[in-house]
Design an enzyme around this catalytic site. Sequence first.
Site, mmCIF file in Angstrom:
data_model
loop_
_atom_site.group_PDB
_atom_site.id
_atom_site.type_symbol
_atom_site.label_atom_id
_atom_site.label_comp_id
_atom_site.label_asym_id
_atom_site.label_seq_id
_atom_site.Cartn_x
_atom_site.Cartn_y
_atom_site.Cartn_z
ATOM 1 N N ASP A 107 0.640 61.332 5.487
ATOM 2 C CA ASP A 107 1.166 60.431 4.464
ATOM 3 C C ASP A 107 2.173 59.507 5.129
ATOM 4 O O ASP A 107 3.005 59.974 5.918
ATOM 5 C CB ASP A 107 1.867 61.253 3.367
ATOM 6 C CG ASP A 107 1.629 60.694 1.982
ATOM 7 O OD1 ASP A 107 1.474 59.467 1.860
ATOM 8 O OD2 ASP A 107 1.604 61.484 1.026
ATOM 9 N N HIS B 119 2.500 50.536 4.692
ATOM 10 C CA HIS B 119 2.910 51.678 3.854
ATOM 11 C C HIS B 119 2.283 52.989 4.325
ATOM 12 O O HIS B 119 2.750 54.059 3.962
ATOM 13 C CB HIS B 119 2.530 51.416 2.396
ATOM 14 C CG HIS B 119 3.373 50.353 1.755
ATOM 15 N ND1 HIS B 119 4.382 50.636 0.871
ATOM 16 C CD2 HIS B 119 3.377 49.005 1.888
ATOM 17 C CE1 HIS B 119 4.968 49.507 0.475
ATOM 18 N NE2 HIS B 119 4.369 48.501 1.086
HETATM 19 C C1 GDG Z 1 1.418 54.728 -0.411
HETATM 20 C C2 GDG Z 1 1.457 55.623 0.843
HETATM 21 C C3 GDG Z 1 3.955 55.736 0.639
HETATM 22 C C4 GDG Z 1 1.457 59.752 -9.136
HETATM 23 N N1 GDG Z 1 0.842 60.343 -10.196
HETATM 24 C C5 GDG Z 1 1.414 59.794 -11.293
HETATM 25 C C6 GDG Z 1 2.373 58.857 -10.880
HETATM 26 N N2 GDG Z 1 2.364 58.856 -9.565
HETATM 27 C C7 GDG Z 1 3.286 58.052 -8.757
HETATM 28 C C8 GDG Z 1 4.332 58.926 -8.101
HETATM 29 C C9 GDG Z 1 4.770 58.062 -6.922
HETATM 30 C C10 GDG Z 1 3.489 57.278 -6.611
HETATM 31 O O1 GDG Z 1 2.611 57.386 -7.720
HETATM 32 C C11 GDG Z 1 2.750 57.867 -5.421
HETATM 33 O O2 GDG Z 1 3.459 57.509 -4.282
HETATM 34 P P1 GDG Z 1 3.201 58.239 -2.900
HETATM 35 O O3 GDG Z 1 4.246 57.751 -1.969
HETATM 36 O O4 GDG Z 1 3.297 59.694 -3.108
HETATM 37 O O5 GDG Z 1 1.733 57.897 -2.443
HETATM 38 P P2 GDG Z 1 0.654 56.636 -2.362
HETATM 39 O O6 GDG Z 1 0.209 56.226 -3.699
HETATM 40 O O7 GDG Z 1 -0.426 57.134 -1.464
HETATM 41 O O8 GDG Z 1 1.445 55.425 -1.671
HETATM 42 C C12 GDG Z 1 2.662 56.560 0.796
HETATM 43 C C13 GDG Z 1 3.833 54.763 -0.518
HETATM 44 O O9 GDG Z 1 2.657 53.944 -0.395
HETATM 45 C C14 GDG Z 1 5.042 53.823 -0.580
HETATM 46 O O10 GDG Z 1 5.217 53.157 0.626
HETATM 47 O O11 GDG Z 1 5.015 56.638 0.368
HETATM 48 O O12 GDG Z 1 2.741 57.329 1.983
HETATM 49 O O13 GDG Z 1 0.239 56.372 0.959
HETATM 50 O O14 GDG Z 1 5.771 57.159 -7.304
HETATM 51 O O15 GDG Z 1 5.342 59.224 -9.022
HETATM 52 N N3 GDG Z 1 3.122 58.131 -11.735
HETATM 53 C C15 GDG Z 1 2.922 58.350 -13.062
HETATM 54 N N4 GDG Z 1 2.002 59.241 -13.534
HETATM 55 C C16 GDG Z 1 1.245 59.992 -12.686
HETATM 56 O O16 GDG Z 1 0.429 60.812 -13.131
HETATM 57 N N5 GDG Z 1 3.647 57.649 -13.952
#
Ligand code: GDG
Length: 463
Positions: free
Chosen positions: A363, A155
Amino acid sequence: MSRLVVVSNRVGPVKDAARAGGLAVALVDALRAQGGLWYGWSGKTNRRAADSASIESAENLDLATVDLTPDEHTDYYNGFANRCLWPLFHYRIDLTAFDRRYYEGYRRVNAKFARVLFPLLRADDTIWVHDYHFLAFGNELRHMGAEQPIGFFLHIPFPAREVLATLPHHDAMVRGLFAYDVLGFQTERDCERFRDYAVREAGGVVNGDHVHCFGRTVAVHAFPIGIDTEGFAQIAAEDKEARRQYEKVTKGLAGRCQIVGVDRLDYTKGIAERFQAYERLLKEYPETHRQVSYLQIAATSRGEVAEYRQMREELDGLSGHINGTYGDFDWTPLRYLNKPMPRRALAGLYRASKIGLVTPLRDGMNLVAKEYVAAQDPEDPGVLILSRFAGASYQMPEAIIVNPYDTKEVADALQIARYMSLQERRERFEALMVRLKTEDVARWRDDFLSTLAAVRRRVPAAS
Ligand code: GDG
Protein backbone atom coordinates in the site's frame (compact mmCIF):
# COMPACT_ATOMS: atom_id res chain seq x y z
CA MET A 1 0.12 34.26 -5.79
CA SER A 2 0.09 31.95 -8.80
CA ARG A 3 -3.03 29.96 -9.65
CA LEU A 4 -2.98 26.29 -8.67
CA VAL A 5 -4.03 23.70 -11.25
CA VAL A 6 -4.69 20.22 -9.84
CA VAL A 7 -4.85 17.33 -12.31
CA SER A 8 -6.29 14.02 -11.12
CA ASN A 9 -8.23 11.24 -12.76
CA ARG A 10 -11.40 12.08 -10.85
CA VAL A 11 -12.35 15.64 -9.99
CA GLY A 12 -14.10 16.75 -6.81
CA PRO A 13 -16.27 16.59 -4.88
CA VAL A 14 -16.15 20.29 -4.10
CA LYS A 15 -19.48 21.12 -2.47
CA ASP A 16 -19.41 18.23 -0.05
CA ALA A 17 -15.68 17.62 0.18
CA ALA A 18 -15.88 16.85 3.90
CA ARG A 19 -18.07 13.85 3.17
CA ALA A 20 -15.39 12.43 0.87
CA GLY A 21 -12.57 12.92 3.35
CA GLY A 22 -9.34 14.70 4.07
CA LEU A 23 -7.74 14.60 0.63
CA ALA A 24 -10.65 16.33 -1.13
CA VAL A 25 -10.87 18.93 1.65
CA ALA A 26 -7.12 19.66 1.53
CA LEU A 27 -7.14 20.11 -2.24
CA VAL A 28 -10.29 22.23 -2.27
CA ASP A 29 -8.83 24.46 0.48
CA ALA A 30 -5.64 25.03 -1.52
CA LEU A 31 -7.55 25.59 -4.76
CA ARG A 32 -9.83 28.13 -3.11
CA ALA A 33 -6.99 29.95 -1.35
CA GLN A 34 -5.03 30.40 -4.57
CA GLY A 35 -7.96 30.61 -6.97
CA GLY A 36 -7.63 27.29 -8.72
CA LEU A 37 -8.58 24.92 -11.48
CA TRP A 38 -9.26 21.21 -10.85
CA TYR A 39 -8.98 19.19 -14.01
CA GLY A 40 -9.61 15.55 -14.91
CA TRP A 41 -11.99 12.93 -16.28
CA SER A 42 -15.72 13.64 -15.95
CA GLY A 43 -16.42 10.00 -15.05
CA LYS A 44 -18.51 9.74 -18.25
CA THR A 45 -17.90 7.86 -21.45
CA ASN A 46 -19.39 9.06 -24.66
CA ARG A 47 -18.94 7.70 -28.18
CA ARG A 48 -18.53 11.22 -29.52
CA ALA A 49 -16.34 12.54 -26.69
CA ALA A 50 -14.57 15.55 -28.15
CA ASP A 51 -11.21 17.09 -27.30
CA SER A 52 -12.73 19.76 -25.10
CA ALA A 53 -13.46 20.42 -21.46
CA SER A 54 -16.70 21.36 -19.71
CA ILE A 55 -16.00 24.08 -17.21
CA GLU A 56 -18.01 24.80 -14.09
CA SER A 57 -17.22 27.56 -11.62
CA ALA A 58 -17.77 27.48 -7.90
CA GLU A 59 -16.48 30.05 -5.38
CA ASN A 60 -13.01 30.99 -6.55
CA LEU A 61 -12.49 27.56 -8.09
CA ASP A 62 -13.09 26.11 -11.57
CA LEU A 63 -13.70 22.48 -12.41
CA ALA A 64 -12.75 21.36 -15.91
CA THR A 65 -13.64 17.85 -17.02
CA VAL A 66 -13.23 15.81 -20.16
CA ASP A 67 -15.32 12.84 -21.37
CA LEU A 68 -13.64 9.71 -22.72
CA THR A 69 -14.79 7.48 -25.56
CA PRO A 70 -15.59 3.88 -24.55
CA ASP A 71 -12.36 2.74 -26.26
CA GLU A 72 -10.27 5.34 -24.45
CA HIS A 73 -11.84 4.27 -21.16
CA THR A 74 -11.15 0.60 -21.87
CA ASP A 75 -7.54 1.07 -22.91
CA TYR A 76 -6.35 3.91 -20.70
CA TYR A 77 -8.37 3.45 -17.52
CA ASN A 78 -9.43 -0.19 -17.19
CA GLY A 79 -6.55 -1.41 -19.34
CA PHE A 80 -3.19 0.24 -18.78
CA ALA A 81 -3.88 2.09 -15.51
CA ASN A 82 -5.85 -0.57 -13.66
CA ARG A 83 -4.81 -3.89 -15.24
CA CYS A 84 -1.20 -3.01 -15.78
CA LEU A 85 0.25 -0.18 -13.66
CA TRP A 86 -1.87 -0.84 -10.57
CA PRO A 87 -0.96 -4.55 -10.17
CA LEU A 88 2.65 -4.05 -11.25
CA PHE A 89 3.33 -1.15 -8.88
CA HIS A 90 1.87 -3.35 -6.11
CA TYR A 91 4.23 -6.22 -7.02
CA ARG A 92 1.54 -8.38 -8.66
CA ILE A 93 3.43 -9.22 -11.83
CA ASP A 94 1.19 -12.30 -12.10
CA LEU A 95 -1.89 -10.09 -12.53
CA THR A 96 -0.28 -7.56 -14.86
CA ALA A 97 -2.01 -7.74 -18.23
CA PHE A 98 0.33 -5.96 -20.58
CA ASP A 99 -1.20 -5.24 -23.95
CA ARG A 100 0.32 -2.87 -26.48
CA ARG A 101 -3.16 -1.53 -27.24
CA TYR A 102 -3.62 -0.52 -23.60
CA TYR A 103 -0.23 1.19 -23.58
CA GLU A 104 -0.93 3.12 -26.74
CA GLY A 105 -4.37 4.10 -25.45
CA TYR A 106 -2.78 5.35 -22.23
CA ARG A 107 -0.29 7.49 -24.14
CA ARG A 108 -3.05 8.80 -26.38
CA VAL A 109 -5.32 9.72 -23.49
CA ASN A 110 -2.48 11.40 -21.55
CA ALA A 111 -1.80 13.44 -24.71
CA LYS A 112 -5.50 14.26 -25.05
CA PHE A 113 -5.71 15.48 -21.45
CA ALA A 114 -2.64 17.65 -22.06
CA ARG A 115 -4.00 19.01 -25.35
CA VAL A 116 -7.27 20.04 -23.74
CA LEU A 117 -5.63 21.61 -20.69
CA PHE A 118 -2.89 23.50 -22.50
CA PRO A 119 -5.05 26.38 -23.85
CA LEU A 120 -6.63 26.80 -20.41
CA LEU A 121 -3.26 27.40 -18.73
CA ARG A 122 -1.90 30.79 -17.67
CA ALA A 123 1.79 31.66 -17.71
CA ASP A 124 2.07 31.91 -13.93
CA ASP A 125 0.15 28.72 -13.06
CA THR A 126 1.58 26.01 -10.83
CA ILE A 127 0.46 22.52 -11.87
CA TRP A 128 0.10 19.56 -9.49
CA VAL A 129 -0.53 16.21 -11.17
CA HIS A 130 -1.74 13.17 -9.23
CA ASP A 131 -1.12 9.49 -9.52
CA TYR A 132 -0.42 6.63 -11.87
CA HIS A 133 -3.04 7.62 -14.43
CA PHE A 134 -0.83 10.51 -15.52
CA LEU A 135 2.77 9.29 -15.64
CA ALA A 136 3.10 10.56 -19.24
CA PHE A 137 1.04 13.73 -18.86
CA GLY A 138 3.81 16.16 -17.85
CA ASN A 139 5.94 15.27 -20.82
CA GLU A 140 3.00 15.79 -23.17
CA LEU A 141 2.44 19.26 -21.70
CA ARG A 142 6.13 20.10 -22.06
CA HIS A 143 6.01 19.08 -25.72
CA MET A 144 3.24 21.59 -26.25
CA GLY A 145 5.49 24.24 -24.76
CA ALA A 146 4.30 24.42 -21.14
CA GLU A 147 6.99 26.04 -19.02
CA GLN A 148 5.12 26.32 -15.73
CA PRO A 149 6.38 24.42 -12.67
CA ILE A 150 4.77 20.95 -12.75
CA GLY A 151 4.86 18.57 -9.80
CA PHE A 152 3.75 14.96 -9.66
CA PHE A 153 2.65 12.96 -6.63
CA LEU A 154 2.40 9.15 -6.77
CA HIS A 155 -0.21 7.83 -4.32
CA ILE A 156 0.78 4.19 -4.82
CA PRO A 157 4.17 2.54 -4.19
CA PHE A 158 7.04 3.01 -6.62
CA PRO A 159 8.19 -0.57 -7.32
CA ALA A 160 11.62 -2.14 -7.10
CA ARG A 161 13.75 -1.82 -10.23
CA GLU A 162 13.51 -5.51 -11.23
CA VAL A 163 9.73 -5.42 -10.90
CA LEU A 164 9.35 -2.25 -12.93
CA ALA A 165 11.69 -3.63 -15.57
CA THR A 166 9.11 -6.36 -16.39
CA LEU A 167 6.89 -3.65 -17.90
CA PRO A 168 7.50 -3.20 -21.62
CA HIS A 169 8.25 0.50 -22.22
CA HIS A 170 9.26 1.01 -18.56
CA ASP A 171 12.11 3.20 -19.82
CA ALA A 172 9.75 5.51 -21.71
CA MET A 173 7.46 5.71 -18.68
CA VAL A 174 10.28 6.74 -16.34
CA ARG A 175 11.80 9.07 -18.92
CA GLY A 176 8.43 10.85 -19.07
CA LEU A 177 8.58 11.44 -15.31
CA PHE A 178 11.65 13.60 -15.78
CA ALA A 179 9.46 16.24 -17.44
CA TYR A 180 8.18 17.09 -13.94
CA ASP A 181 10.06 19.47 -11.65
CA VAL A 182 9.17 17.71 -8.42
CA LEU A 183 8.43 14.02 -7.96
CA GLY A 184 6.69 13.25 -4.69
CA PHE A 185 6.41 9.76 -3.24
CA GLN A 186 4.71 8.49 -0.11
CA THR A 187 7.84 7.25 1.68
CA GLU A 188 11.60 7.52 1.64
CA ARG A 189 11.66 3.85 0.48
CA ASP A 190 9.76 4.82 -2.68
CA CYS A 191 12.29 7.61 -3.30
CA GLU A 192 15.14 5.11 -2.87
CA ARG A 193 13.57 2.74 -5.39
CA PHE A 194 13.08 5.56 -7.87
CA ARG A 195 16.69 6.69 -7.50
CA ASP A 196 17.90 3.10 -7.78
CA TYR A 197 16.04 2.72 -11.08
CA ALA A 198 17.33 6.05 -12.42
CA VAL A 199 20.94 5.28 -11.53
CA ARG A 200 21.15 1.61 -12.46
CA GLU A 201 18.76 1.36 -15.41
CA ALA A 202 19.20 4.78 -16.95
CA GLY A 203 22.64 6.03 -15.90
CA GLY A 204 21.21 8.84 -13.76
CA VAL A 205 23.21 10.77 -11.19
CA VAL A 206 21.95 11.60 -7.71
CA ASN A 207 22.91 14.89 -6.14
CA GLY A 208 21.25 15.38 -2.76
CA ASP A 209 17.49 15.63 -3.37
CA HIS A 210 17.97 15.95 -7.12
CA VAL A 211 18.26 13.27 -9.77
CA HIS A 212 19.83 14.12 -13.15
CA CYS A 213 18.91 11.85 -16.03
CA PHE A 214 17.95 12.15 -19.73
CA GLY A 215 19.37 15.69 -19.71
CA ARG A 216 16.85 16.81 -17.08
CA THR A 217 16.82 17.32 -13.34
CA VAL A 218 13.99 16.54 -10.92
CA ALA A 219 13.69 17.10 -7.19
CA VAL A 220 12.67 13.82 -5.49
CA HIS A 221 11.05 13.92 -2.06
CA ALA A 222 8.90 11.85 0.28
CA PHE A 223 5.65 13.56 1.26
CA PRO A 224 3.73 11.05 3.40
CA ILE A 225 0.03 11.84 2.96
CA GLY A 226 -1.96 12.37 6.15
CA ILE A 227 -5.58 12.81 7.19
CA ASP A 228 -7.42 15.69 8.81
CA THR A 229 -6.52 14.21 12.19
CA GLU A 230 -8.13 16.80 14.47
CA GLY A 231 -11.26 16.99 12.34
CA PHE A 232 -11.71 13.22 12.19
CA ALA A 233 -11.08 12.80 15.93
CA GLN A 234 -13.73 15.42 16.58
CA ILE A 235 -16.26 13.69 14.33
CA ALA A 236 -15.63 10.36 16.10
CA ALA A 237 -16.12 11.95 19.53
CA GLU A 238 -18.93 14.43 18.90
CA ASP A 239 -20.80 13.94 15.65
CA LYS A 240 -24.39 12.70 16.02
CA GLU A 241 -24.19 10.06 13.30
CA ALA A 242 -20.84 8.79 14.63
CA ARG A 243 -22.27 8.54 18.17
CA ARG A 244 -25.34 6.72 16.90
CA GLN A 245 -23.20 4.19 15.06
CA TYR A 246 -20.90 3.79 18.07
CA GLU A 247 -23.83 3.05 20.37
CA LYS A 248 -25.53 0.69 17.94
CA VAL A 249 -22.36 -1.33 17.42
CA THR A 250 -21.39 -1.38 21.10
CA LYS A 251 -24.85 -2.61 22.07
CA GLY A 252 -24.82 -5.34 19.43
CA LEU A 253 -21.42 -6.58 20.59
CA ALA A 254 -22.63 -7.30 24.11
CA GLY A 255 -19.11 -7.09 25.54
CA ARG A 256 -17.34 -8.93 22.69
CA CYS A 257 -14.11 -7.52 21.29
CA GLN A 258 -14.70 -6.19 17.79
CA ILE A 259 -11.99 -6.39 15.17
CA VAL A 260 -12.60 -4.05 12.24
CA GLY A 261 -11.26 -3.98 8.69
CA VAL A 262 -12.24 -1.26 6.21
CA ASP A 263 -10.90 -1.39 2.67
CA ARG A 264 -11.79 -0.77 -0.90
CA LEU A 265 -12.34 -4.28 -2.25
CA ASP A 266 -8.92 -4.73 -3.82
CA TYR A 267 -6.43 -7.60 -4.02
CA THR A 268 -3.64 -5.35 -2.71
CA LYS A 269 -5.42 -5.00 0.62
CA GLY A 270 -4.74 -8.61 1.70
CA ILE A 271 -8.33 -9.34 2.72
CA ALA A 272 -8.16 -13.06 1.90
CA GLU A 273 -4.94 -13.46 3.92
CA ARG A 274 -6.61 -11.52 6.74
CA PHE A 275 -9.61 -13.91 6.71
CA GLN A 276 -7.15 -16.83 6.89
CA ALA A 277 -5.32 -15.24 9.82
CA TYR A 278 -8.66 -14.81 11.59
CA GLU A 279 -9.51 -18.43 10.98
CA ARG A 280 -6.15 -19.35 12.48
CA LEU A 281 -6.99 -17.29 15.57
CA LEU A 282 -10.27 -19.18 15.97
CA LYS A 283 -8.57 -22.52 15.42
CA GLU A 284 -5.52 -22.05 17.64
CA TYR A 285 -7.14 -20.02 20.40
CA PRO A 286 -10.56 -21.62 21.04
CA GLU A 287 -11.05 -19.30 24.03
CA THR A 288 -11.71 -16.53 21.47
CA HIS A 289 -14.99 -18.22 20.42
CA ARG A 290 -17.94 -15.95 21.20
CA GLN A 291 -15.46 -13.41 22.62
CA VAL A 292 -14.48 -11.79 19.33
CA SER A 293 -16.35 -10.52 16.33
CA TYR A 294 -14.71 -9.45 13.08
CA LEU A 295 -16.44 -6.92 10.85
CA GLN A 296 -14.96 -6.40 7.41
CA ILE A 297 -16.32 -3.58 5.25
CA ALA A 298 -15.14 -3.90 1.67
CA ALA A 299 -17.07 -1.75 -0.78
CA THR A 300 -16.74 -2.84 -4.39
CA SER A 301 -14.45 -0.83 -6.62
CA ARG A 302 -13.52 -1.46 -10.25
CA GLY A 303 -16.15 -4.21 -10.47
CA GLU A 304 -15.69 -4.35 -14.24
CA VAL A 305 -12.13 -5.74 -14.01
CA ALA A 306 -12.12 -9.57 -14.03
CA GLU A 307 -9.55 -9.98 -11.23
CA TYR A 308 -11.89 -8.11 -8.89
CA ARG A 309 -14.80 -10.42 -9.66
CA GLN A 310 -12.65 -13.45 -8.88
CA MET A 311 -11.53 -11.92 -5.61
CA ARG A 312 -15.14 -11.41 -4.56
CA GLU A 313 -15.86 -15.07 -5.17
CA GLU A 314 -12.83 -16.10 -3.12
CA LEU A 315 -13.83 -13.88 -0.20
CA ASP A 316 -17.44 -15.09 -0.31
CA GLY A 317 -16.10 -18.66 -0.12
CA LEU A 318 -13.71 -17.96 2.76
CA SER A 319 -16.23 -16.05 4.86
CA GLY A 320 -18.87 -18.76 4.30
CA HIS A 321 -16.34 -21.40 5.34
CA ILE A 322 -15.33 -19.53 8.54
CA ASN A 323 -18.90 -18.88 9.63
CA GLY A 324 -19.99 -22.42 8.68
CA THR A 325 -17.14 -24.00 10.65
CA TYR A 326 -16.96 -21.79 13.75
CA GLY A 327 -20.28 -19.93 13.93
CA ASP A 328 -23.22 -20.90 16.06
CA PHE A 329 -26.90 -19.96 16.41
CA ASP A 330 -25.96 -17.08 18.65
CA TRP A 331 -22.59 -16.04 17.17
CA THR A 332 -21.43 -15.01 13.72
CA PRO A 333 -17.62 -14.83 13.89
CA LEU A 334 -17.15 -12.84 10.67
CA ARG A 335 -19.43 -10.25 9.14
CA TYR A 336 -18.34 -9.26 5.68
CA LEU A 337 -20.18 -6.38 4.01
CA ASN A 338 -19.77 -5.35 0.39
CA LYS A 339 -21.32 -1.93 0.74
CA PRO A 340 -19.86 1.42 1.72
CA MET A 341 -20.66 3.13 5.00
CA PRO A 342 -21.07 6.92 5.33
CA ARG A 343 -17.88 8.59 6.57
CA ARG A 344 -19.33 9.82 9.86
CA ALA A 345 -20.74 6.41 10.72
CA LEU A 346 -17.35 4.92 9.87
CA ALA A 347 -15.75 7.15 12.53
CA GLY A 348 -18.17 5.72 15.14
CA LEU A 349 -17.51 2.19 13.94
CA TYR A 350 -13.73 2.61 14.31
CA ARG A 351 -14.22 3.97 17.83
CA ALA A 352 -16.40 1.02 18.83
CA SER A 353 -13.79 -1.49 17.60
CA LYS A 354 -11.09 -2.58 20.04
CA ILE A 355 -8.79 -3.73 17.24
CA GLY A 356 -8.15 -2.13 13.83
CA LEU A 357 -6.79 -4.74 11.43
CA VAL A 358 -5.00 -3.11 8.48
CA THR A 359 -2.93 -5.69 6.64
CA PRO A 360 -2.41 -4.76 2.97
CA LEU A 361 0.11 -6.80 1.00
CA ARG A 362 1.36 -3.50 -0.47
CA ASP A 363 0.00 0.00 0.00
CA GLY A 364 1.34 3.43 -0.87
CA MET A 365 0.27 4.82 2.51
CA ASN A 366 -3.10 3.51 3.83
CA LEU A 367 -5.33 6.15 5.33
CA VAL A 368 -7.59 3.70 7.15
CA ALA A 369 -4.75 3.01 9.63
CA LYS A 370 -4.58 6.73 10.42
CA GLU A 371 -8.34 7.19 10.60
CA TYR A 372 -8.70 4.22 12.96
CA VAL A 373 -6.22 5.72 15.43
CA ALA A 374 -7.62 9.26 15.17
CA ALA A 375 -11.13 7.97 15.95
CA GLN A 376 -10.18 6.27 19.23
CA ASP A 377 -11.31 7.34 22.68
CA PRO A 378 -8.10 8.71 24.29
CA GLU A 379 -9.20 7.30 27.67
CA ASP A 380 -9.67 3.78 26.35
CA PRO A 381 -8.07 3.49 22.92
CA GLY A 382 -8.12 0.43 20.70
CA VAL A 383 -5.05 -1.22 19.16
CA LEU A 384 -3.93 -0.93 15.55
CA ILE A 385 -2.40 -3.96 13.82
CA LEU A 386 -0.61 -2.74 10.71
CA SER A 387 1.18 -4.38 7.80
CA ARG A 388 4.85 -3.62 7.41
CA PHE A 389 4.15 -3.24 3.68
CA ALA A 390 1.88 -0.21 4.10
CA GLY A 391 3.67 3.14 3.71
CA ALA A 392 1.94 4.15 6.97
CA SER A 393 4.07 1.67 8.93
CA TYR A 394 7.09 4.02 8.77
CA GLN A 395 5.19 6.77 10.55
CA MET A 396 3.31 4.45 12.91
CA PRO A 397 5.84 2.17 14.62
CA GLU A 398 3.73 2.10 17.80
CA ALA A 399 1.13 -0.03 16.03
CA ILE A 400 1.67 -3.79 16.20
CA ILE A 401 3.57 -4.22 12.96
CA VAL A 402 3.03 -7.55 11.16
CA ASN A 403 3.89 -9.45 8.03
CA PRO A 404 0.46 -9.88 6.37
CA TYR A 405 1.54 -13.09 4.61
CA ASP A 406 2.27 -14.76 7.96
CA THR A 407 -1.15 -15.86 9.21
CA LYS A 408 0.33 -17.15 12.48
CA GLU A 409 1.99 -13.80 13.22
CA VAL A 410 -1.26 -11.93 12.51
CA ALA A 411 -3.29 -14.37 14.67
CA ASP A 412 -0.80 -13.91 17.52
CA ALA A 413 -0.92 -10.13 17.09
CA LEU A 414 -4.72 -10.30 17.52
CA GLN A 415 -4.20 -12.10 20.82
CA ILE A 416 -1.57 -9.57 21.95
CA ALA A 417 -3.95 -6.74 21.09
CA ARG A 418 -6.83 -8.37 22.99
CA TYR A 419 -4.78 -8.63 26.16
CA MET A 420 -2.86 -5.35 25.94
CA SER A 421 -3.06 -3.32 29.15
CA LEU A 422 -4.84 0.03 29.24
CA GLN A 423 -1.57 1.76 30.08
CA GLU A 424 0.23 0.33 27.07
CA ARG A 425 -2.70 1.10 24.78
CA ARG A 426 -2.66 4.70 25.96
CA GLU A 427 1.09 5.07 25.55
CA ARG A 428 0.98 3.72 22.02
CA PHE A 429 -2.06 5.84 21.12
CA GLU A 430 -0.51 9.05 22.47
CA ALA A 431 2.74 8.53 20.56
CA LEU A 432 0.80 7.80 17.36
CA MET A 433 -1.43 10.84 17.75
CA VAL A 434 1.46 13.26 18.23
CA ARG A 435 2.75 12.31 14.79
CA LEU A 436 -0.68 12.11 13.15
CA LYS A 437 -1.46 15.63 14.31
CA THR A 438 1.74 17.19 13.03
CA GLU A 439 2.00 15.14 9.84
CA ASP A 440 -1.58 15.71 8.73
CA VAL A 441 -3.05 16.29 5.27
CA ALA A 442 -2.57 20.07 5.39
CA ARG A 443 1.13 19.58 6.11
CA TRP A 444 1.40 17.10 3.21
CA ARG A 445 -0.19 19.60 0.81
CA ASP A 446 1.81 22.58 2.08
CA ASP A 447 5.13 20.70 1.96
CA PHE A 448 4.49 19.58 -1.59
CA LEU A 449 3.40 23.01 -2.80
CA SER A 450 6.24 24.87 -1.10
CA THR A 451 8.77 22.46 -2.62
CA LEU A 452 7.20 23.01 -6.03
CA ALA A 453 7.15 26.78 -5.53
CA ALA A 454 10.89 26.70 -4.86
CA VAL A 455 11.81 25.16 -8.21
CA ARG A 456 12.27 27.02 -11.44
CA ARG A 457 12.05 25.34 -14.78
CA ARG A 458 15.54 24.99 -16.16
CA VAL A 459 15.52 22.45 -18.96
CA PRO A 460 13.56 21.92 -22.18
CA ALA A 461 11.41 18.85 -22.94
CA ALA A 462 13.17 15.80 -24.32
CA SER A 463 12.15 14.25 -27.62
C1 GDG B 1 -4.69 5.27 -2.57
C2 GDG B 1 -3.46 4.41 -2.21
C3 GDG B 1 -3.02 5.94 -0.27
C4 GDG B 1 -13.07 2.90 2.48
N1 GDG B 1 -14.25 2.24 2.62
C5 GDG B 1 -15.17 3.20 2.90
C6 GDG B 1 -14.53 4.44 2.91
N2 GDG B 1 -13.26 4.23 2.64
C7 GDG B 1 -12.25 5.29 2.63
C8 GDG B 1 -11.34 5.18 3.83
C9 GDG B 1 -10.10 5.92 3.35
C10 GDG B 1 -10.13 5.65 1.84
O1 GDG B 1 -11.43 5.20 1.49
C11 GDG B 1 -9.17 4.55 1.45
O2 GDG B 1 -7.89 5.08 1.51
P1 GDG B 1 -6.61 4.14 1.52
O3 GDG B 1 -5.45 5.02 1.78
O4 GDG B 1 -6.78 3.13 2.58
O5 GDG B 1 -6.55 3.40 0.14
P2 GDG B 1 -6.76 3.66 -1.49
O6 GDG B 1 -8.17 3.90 -1.82
O7 GDG B 1 -6.16 2.45 -2.14
O8 GDG B 1 -5.89 4.96 -1.84
C12 GDG B 1 -3.19 4.47 -0.70
C13 GDG B 1 -4.17 6.79 -0.76
O9 GDG B 1 -4.36 6.65 -2.18
C14 GDG B 1 -3.93 8.27 -0.48
O10 GDG B 1 -2.72 8.69 -1.02
O11 GDG B 1 -3.00 5.97 1.15
O12 GDG B 1 -2.02 3.75 -0.38
O13 GDG B 1 -3.66 3.06 -2.63
O14 GDG B 1 -10.22 7.30 3.57
O15 GDG B 1 -11.97 5.74 4.95
N3 GDG B 1 -15.17 5.61 3.15
C15 GDG B 1 -16.50 5.53 3.41
N4 GDG B 1 -17.19 4.35 3.42
C16 GDG B 1 -16.56 3.16 3.19
O16 GDG B 1 -17.19 2.10 3.21
N5 GDG B 1 -17.18 6.66 3.66
